[in-house]
Design an enzyme around this catalytic site. Sequence first.
Site, PDB file in Angstrom:
ATOM      1  N   ARG A  56     -10.597  12.885  11.359  1.00  0.00           N
ATOM      2  CA  ARG A  56     -11.090  13.825  12.368  1.00  0.00           C
ATOM      3  C   ARG A  56     -10.455  13.534  13.722  1.00  0.00           C
ATOM      4  NH1 ARG A  56     -17.311  15.108  10.636  1.00  0.00           N
ATOM      5  NH2 ARG A  56     -16.963  14.896   8.403  1.00  0.00           N
ATOM      6  N   SER A  85     -25.696  25.743   7.638  1.00  0.00           N
ATOM      7  CA  SER A  85     -24.647  25.900   8.652  1.00  0.00           C
ATOM      8  C   SER A  85     -23.247  26.061   8.090  1.00  0.00           C
ATOM      9  CB  SER A  85     -24.664  24.701   9.599  1.00  0.00           C
ATOM     10  OG  SER A  85     -24.356  23.500   8.912  1.00  0.00           O
ATOM     11  N   HIS A 134     -30.113  26.340  13.112  1.00  0.00           N
ATOM     12  CA  HIS A 134     -29.077  27.377  13.158  1.00  0.00           C
ATOM     13  C   HIS A 134     -29.670  28.783  13.186  1.00  0.00           C
ATOM     14  CE1 HIS A 134     -25.679  24.638  12.714  1.00  0.00           C
ATOM     15  NE2 HIS A 134     -26.469  23.949  11.903  1.00  0.00           N
ATOM     16  N   THR A 142     -33.516  22.988  17.541  1.00  0.00           N
ATOM     17  CA  THR A 142     -32.635  22.317  18.490  1.00  0.00           C
ATOM     18  C   THR A 142     -32.546  23.123  19.775  1.00  0.00           C
ATOM     19  OG1 THR A 142     -30.425  21.395  18.821  1.00  0.00           O
ATOM     20  CG2 THR A 142     -30.545  23.473  17.644  1.00  0.00           C
ATOM     21  N   LYS A 155     -27.873  24.436  20.451  1.00  0.00           N
ATOM     22  CA  LYS A 155     -27.052  25.485  19.870  1.00  0.00           C
ATOM     23  C   LYS A 155     -27.309  26.805  20.605  1.00  0.00           C
ATOM     24  CE  LYS A 155     -26.208  23.178  15.488  1.00  0.00           C
ATOM     25  NZ  LYS A 155     -26.672  21.821  15.890  1.00  0.00           N
ATOM     26  N   THR A 187     -18.491  16.968   4.737  1.00  0.00           N
ATOM     27  CA  THR A 187     -19.341  18.028   5.280  1.00  0.00           C
ATOM     28  C   THR A 187     -19.512  19.146   4.264  1.00  0.00           C
ATOM     29  OG1 THR A 187     -18.495  17.477   7.482  1.00  0.00           O
ATOM     30  CG2 THR A 187     -19.677  19.557   7.259  1.00  0.00           C
TER      31      THR A 187
END
Length: 403
Positions: free
Chosen positions: A21, A188, A216, A244, A247, A362
């Site tokens: 990454r 997500s 999300h 959250t 976002k 992921t």
Amino acid sequence: MDYETFFRKELDSLRKEGRYRVFADLERLAGRFPRALYHGEGAPREVTVWCSNDYLGMGQHPDVLKAMHEAIDGNGAGAGGTRNIGGTNHYHVLLERELADLHGKEAALLFNSGYMSNWASLSTLASRLPGCVVLTDALNHASMIEGIRHSRAEKLIFAHNDPDDLRRKLATIDPARPKLVAFESVYSMDGDIAPVAEFCDIADAFGAMTYIDEVHAVGLYGPRGGGISEREGLSDRLTLIEGTLAKSFGVMGGYIAGSAALCDFIRSYASGFIFSSSLPPALAAGALAAIRHLKASSAERERQQDRVGVLRARLDAVGIPHLPNPSHIVPVMVGDAVQCKAISDELLARFDIYVQPINYPTVPRGTERLRITPSPLHSDADIEHLVGALTAIWAKVGLKRAA
């Protein structure tokens, strides 16, 4: 043991697989989302961001910025401590009241991140309920998995979004044992949506609590942005709603909403809450402004759905494969880690488009993708530029087109 050599070899293996990454050095431009300055090789240059989780651009909204400026001028930078020791600012109290109202619950509790709210809440509930069994969706987020694992409670994994499998597994458990069904509303990576009503029906039939992760979905769905549970009129049937602030609300932090006793129980026993310094007042003030705005305004939600529809139609027209789903997430499927990263690199280098590649762990191997999240602020010209760039790269690389 040669520790440094071990570390380097492990990192080299990630690079060979195309899974290493790389952080894009981006400088967000206030008032110009989705534009950002990219600090790569050479002079900084402007790029268009297509993978932000600031789904509605609220991190740039004038009301949010104004509230944060006022809070930092009036309250200073940090909160000054944990919530129990000098760190409960009035903005925290107001924000928790606003979140409880958003979800139609008696109370809410703030955490420093969505990861921490899942980890601390699930680990506390599952560990302290005597003999608790947790039934967890197979594709639940890492924060949920870690919280359940940390609790050391018995865990049963049910097939993703499968009410029949959930029912079968609940039927094997002693009716007298506490049970907790944990799942997400919007997933997500694939963008699919859980059958929330069916899960509630099954949980009720077996006397189980329900725990829904709406990170999300909050801000994006429902008449006031209360998520899928609000959109479907199910908030009152869910034991605990987690969300959250980082976002759709554009700031930072996580939270839970539920009964007064449940939130107080987690407040009193969750180490991840008790021993963490609280959110800076400016962040709480910004989140408060964002929630209040989105409760009253549906324009951002409607415009985002329009952008999603336009992008999907254009991708279909040129044969770029994307995973169909009923949400705002547009996964453009590549299927190879090395190729996925190469496409992402070329989009940034040649077209000034930033989309992060999504690879294993992921998503499963062979399902690597570009996860695109259209916002209300992406223009028709932005969409045409993105589709044109993907078309050019697909032709160059020789990737398979969709029918």
